[in-house]
Design a protein around this motif. Sequence first.
Motif: not given
Length: 318
Positions: A136, A138, A273-274, A277, A280-281
């Motif tokens: 990922g 970062n 990115n958050k 996430e 997706t989750n």
Amino acid sequence: MNTDLLQILEKITKEEELILSGRNSVVKNLYTTKKDFIIDSKKMLEKGKLIDVRTHTRFTHFPKHKHNFVEIIYMCKGSTTHIINDISQVVLEEGDLLFLNQNAYQEILPAGEQDIAINFIVLPEFFDVAFSMLKGENMLKDFIVDSLRQDTGKSSYLHFKVANILPIQNLIENMIWSLMNKQPNNHKINQTTMGLLFLQLLNYTDKIEQSKNDPYDNYMTLSVLRYIEENYREASLTKLAEDLNQSVYSLSKLIKRNTGHTYKELLQVKRFNKAVELLTNTELSVSDIIAVVGYDNTSYFHRIFKEKYQMTPKQFRM
């Protein structure tokens, strides 16, 4: 550290016997054949090996030198004092880690008999497996990785004060034991262990200490990246500049110079990115996710998201 392992590491080496008998200096030809004191991996590693360990030479001043490999120093017991790039004094206490890339100069003040440090001699390609485990985007991870692996011409070091972090201590001790005992399959084991060590260290970037006089502003850059990681929802460049006692203009220039990105771009990477996430989750609605990651302009988020991923957030989730 395991008592039996520490007893082995405490033993006086042949080089130290020479020093104690009156030589009073390191045996330079053990480390290099060149006029300049650049410690050569070919002298330190058996042919074909990418990593090994040796104890730090005690009882004498270790003169200013560089390495043509990445050096990781772990303080098993006692302390050692390192002068890095002529300006930064780093005192390693028991449990500390010091990472030095290939461009960092260091000299080491004399260590006593009970000051036991382990030097990991690591060729950059050894890190391939470890870095592949850091998935990922970062920016904080990328900065740390690049400061160690890439020959950028910048003299970089990272000092982790992680004595109280048990998983990190266990991983380091496991790697020392594996290398010293030539454990079967130790190459794969140690590459994986190094990856696990990096994953743990990324959880403790607040434990990194660097001189504010570092010529390449690593201290300031790490502070910026850590701030974004921890405060991305309400992050403010103005507030950050105040906290770091910098002007917004000078801090913006430093960020761009040291990361290749603007502050706005770094913040956007973290927020998206958050968002990915959460898409997706979780079952959070898209509008809730937009708010959670720090955006109050829904149409702007949708537009930038589609530019980045070539689809809407809803399509991405599906």
